[in-house]
Scaffold this active site. Sequence first.
Site, PDB file in Angstrom:
ATOM      1  N   GLU A   1       0.841  -1.206   0.000  1.00  0.00           N
ATOM      2  CA  GLU A   1       0.000   0.000   0.000  1.00  0.00           C
ATOM      3  C   GLU A   1       0.871   1.249   0.000  1.00  0.00           C
ATOM      4  O   GLU A   1       2.019   1.217   0.472  1.00  0.00           O
ATOM      5  CB  GLU A   1      -0.898  -0.027   1.257  1.00  0.00           C
ATOM      6  CG  GLU A   1      -1.818   1.189   1.368  1.00  0.00           C
ATOM      7  CD  GLU A   1      -2.924   1.021   2.407  1.00  0.00           C
ATOM      8  OE1 GLU A   1      -2.871   0.057   3.201  1.00  0.00           O
ATOM      9  OE2 GLU A   1      -3.839   1.867   2.408  1.00  0.00           O
TER      10      GLU A   1
ATOM     11  N   ASN B   1     -12.366  -1.325  -1.141  1.00  0.00           N
ATOM     12  CA  ASN B   1     -11.667  -1.917   0.001  1.00  0.00           C
ATOM     13  C   ASN B   1     -12.363  -1.474   1.285  1.00  0.00           C
ATOM     14  O   ASN B   1     -12.658  -0.284   1.448  1.00  0.00           O
ATOM     15  CB  ASN B   1     -10.211  -1.431   0.032  1.00  0.00           C
ATOM     16  CG  ASN B   1      -9.520  -1.770   1.353  1.00  0.00           C
ATOM     17  OD1 ASN B   1      -9.171  -2.922   1.592  1.00  0.00           O
ATOM     18  ND2 ASN B   1      -9.341  -0.775   2.224  1.00  0.00           N
ATOM     19  N   GLU B   2     -12.639  -2.413   2.151  1.00  0.00           N
ATOM     20  CA  GLU B   2     -13.241  -2.087   3.460  1.00  0.00           C
ATOM     21  C   GLU B   2     -14.328  -1.031   3.295  1.00  0.00           C
ATOM     22  O   GLU B   2     -14.293   0.020   3.941  1.00  0.00           O
ATOM     23  CB  GLU B   2     -12.166  -1.648   4.464  1.00  0.00           C
ATOM     24  CG  GLU B   2     -11.165  -2.745   4.748  1.00  0.00           C
ATOM     25  CD  GLU B   2     -10.313  -2.533   5.998  1.00  0.00           C
ATOM     26  OE1 GLU B   2     -10.313  -1.419   6.563  1.00  0.00           O
ATOM     27  OE2 GLU B   2      -9.638  -3.501   6.407  1.00  0.00           O
TER      28      GLU B   2
ATOM     29  N   TYR C   1      -6.853  -9.067  11.304  1.00  0.00           N
ATOM     30  CA  TYR C   1      -5.522  -8.801  11.875  1.00  0.00           C
ATOM     31  C   TYR C   1      -5.403  -9.448  13.247  1.00  0.00           C
ATOM     32  O   TYR C   1      -6.363  -9.464  14.020  1.00  0.00           O
ATOM     33  CB  TYR C   1      -5.300  -7.290  11.998  1.00  0.00           C
ATOM     34  CG  TYR C   1      -4.991  -6.650  10.659  1.00  0.00           C
ATOM     35  CD1 TYR C   1      -3.723  -6.725  10.107  1.00  0.00           C
ATOM     36  CD2 TYR C   1      -5.978  -5.985   9.934  1.00  0.00           C
ATOM     37  CE1 TYR C   1      -3.425  -6.158   8.874  1.00  0.00           C
ATOM     38  CE2 TYR C   1      -5.697  -5.406   8.691  1.00  0.00           C
ATOM     39  CZ  TYR C   1      -4.416  -5.495   8.171  1.00  0.00           C
ATOM     40  OH  TYR C   1      -4.129  -4.941   6.953  1.00  0.00           O
TER      41      TYR C   1
ATOM     42  N   GLU D   1      -6.073  -9.183   3.569  1.00  0.00           N
ATOM     43  CA  GLU D   1      -5.296  -8.487   4.604  1.00  0.00           C
ATOM     44  C   GLU D   1      -5.284  -9.382   5.832  1.00  0.00           C
ATOM     45  O   GLU D   1      -6.334  -9.648   6.427  1.00  0.00           O
ATOM     46  CB  GLU D   1      -5.905  -7.122   4.932  1.00  0.00           C
ATOM     47  CG  GLU D   1      -5.714  -6.118   3.812  1.00  0.00           C
ATOM     48  CD  GLU D   1      -6.119  -4.695   4.181  1.00  0.00           C
ATOM     49  OE1 GLU D   1      -6.039  -4.328   5.372  1.00  0.00           O
ATOM     50  OE2 GLU D   1      -6.513  -3.959   3.259  1.00  0.00           O
TER      51      GLU D   1
ATOM     52  N   GLN E   1       2.067  -6.166   5.582  1.00  0.00           N
ATOM     53  CA  GLN E   1       2.225  -5.828   4.193  1.00  0.00           C
ATOM     54  C   GLN E   1       3.610  -6.265   3.751  1.00  0.00           C
ATOM     55  O   GLN E   1       4.409  -6.686   4.581  1.00  0.00           O
ATOM     56  CB  GLN E   1       2.018  -4.346   3.977  1.00  0.00           C
ATOM     57  CG  GLN E   1       0.613  -3.870   4.334  1.00  0.00           C
ATOM     58  CD  GLN E   1       0.304  -2.457   3.823  1.00  0.00           C
ATOM     59  OE1 GLN E   1       1.079  -1.818   3.143  1.00  0.00           O
ATOM     60  NE2 GLN E   1      -0.881  -1.966   4.201  1.00  0.00           N
TER      61      GLN E   1
HETATM   62  O1  AHR Z   1      -3.074  -2.544   6.241  1.00  0.00           O
HETATM   63  C1  AHR Z   1      -3.380  -1.338   6.858  1.00  0.00           C
HETATM   64  C2  AHR Z   1      -4.843  -0.959   6.707  1.00  0.00           C
HETATM   65  O2  AHR Z   1      -5.632  -1.870   7.404  1.00  0.00           O
HETATM   66  C3  AHR Z   1      -5.409  -0.993   5.312  1.00  0.00           C
HETATM   67  O3  AHR Z   1      -5.170   0.171   4.617  1.00  0.00           O
HETATM   68  C4  AHR Z   1      -6.869  -1.146   5.560  1.00  0.00           C
HETATM   69  O4  AHR Z   1      -7.536  -1.780   4.500  1.00  0.00           O
HETATM   70  C5  AHR Z   1      -6.939  -1.914   6.863  1.00  0.00           C
HETATM   71  O5  AHR Z   1      -7.818  -1.351   7.752  1.00  0.00           O
END
Ligand code: AHR
Length: 486
Positions: free
Chosen positions: A27, A174-175, A242, A297, A346
């Site tokens: 990103e 995205n999101e 995450y 992600e 990432q």
């Molecule tokens: O990876 C960091 C961020 O986490 C990304 O930009 C977003 O899609 C997610 O919330």
Amino acid sequence: MKKLCAAVNAADKRSHINREIYGNFSEHLGRCIYNGIYVGENSSIPNTNGVRKDIIEAFKEIRLPVLRWPGGCFADEYHWRDGIGDKEKRPKMVNTHWGGVTEDNSFGTHEFFDMCEEIGCEPYLSANVGSGTVEEMADWIEYITFDGVSPLADERRRNGREKPWKLKYLGIGNENWGCGGNMRPEYYADLYRRYQTYCRNFSGNELYKIASGPNVDDYNWTEKIMGIIGDWHAKAISLHYYTIPSGDFAHKGSAVDFTDEVYYQTISQASRIEKLIDKHSAIMKRYSDNMKLVVDEWGCWFDVEEGTNPGFLYQQNTMRDAMVAAVSLNIFNSRSDVVSMANIAQAVNVLQAVILTEGEKLVKTPTYHIFNMYKTHQDSELVYSFTENFETNGMSAVSQSVSLGKEGMTMTFANISLDEAAHIDCSILGFKAKKAQARILTGEVHTFNDFADGNRIAPSEHTVDITDSGISFDLPACSVVSILLS
Ligand code: AHR
């Protein structure tokens, strides 16, 4: 030492492990692209069209199959036209999500696609729904993939690229439940249908369209968008998850300084992805037999390193991260019937990065080594495997996955226990091994590689005995062993 039996049946094929499960995400965030992957043509750091040569080589080594770009949250504020043509004339913008820094757009469509060609990976575009137009998205696809005569294809040619690039993976937003527009699922799903309509398959190119899926356990999002989108317009939906030891973004904790208890919490949180995949895919199956999940992600999210920009999400990467990667990839392999792609967040200098850079120096993190050790799972067939287990902190200590591919049988085992080693006696049906090549990644769980010493955690050769019935080997505490049998 625990004595454990394991079993593999090579004749019992379960599902195809798409190589894209071993993907990465890049990103315009912190030092992922600028001062990470991309240093510019005039840099003294050896580069190909501005992209670091050592990074290209490192990605080739792990056989990076797919790279997602340009975001993340950045994607829904990205306007692709700003990133083409004469670099001197490209407009500058503020990267509002990530540190409020100036984005000079010197890394754009041509730079990204050329880099993917150089690496030999599929490009995966995340296109702007949040603040972009249908026309803008449709034009981007035509600009990239159309081989005929049109103002957009001609513009691409004027900008130096005669032939179109191939583009398979296209994320529509995205999101969109959050940074991508704070939409309700019903509203996004309708927008999705509209935007994707105009993303055409030009000149033999075939898009694999991915709808913006749920965050973590938002099953309502999955239910609603599956009901409205179905599998007529999309091949997959995304899932973001995450790993945060406490499970709470407000209390993420340090990447390097943690107790044993927090280590086990981290592994337990990482393992949640298995249930999430099962529950989301059970909902999806009620609407379609074909739709897949793209976990685009995933990874550990800790506090940023002291003294670094909080908006840059720079964190160190220890043996704990390697264990998370090993366990997660074993889960993705085991769910490869529904998971068609996964992208760790990432690639470089951000979150659970596989590579860290500082000036001309480059460090391969413990997570990088896991990707390298697991790479022969790519595009192979998952087969039945079982390991007798033991419990540590309420979890099974050993996780494994086994696949059959072109190079032979790949077996990956992880022992999350910090103090109990195991010896594995594995019987194998339907495959007679003549040769075993094995590597181990292990070390004290807080250990990390840095610019003073990039090799504190690195794989080394491991002994595996070929027995009458299969193989046997040691699996030390806090270790990952990969075995290629041929
Ligand atoms: O990876 C960091 C961020 O986490 C990304 O930009 C977003 O899609 C997610 O919330």
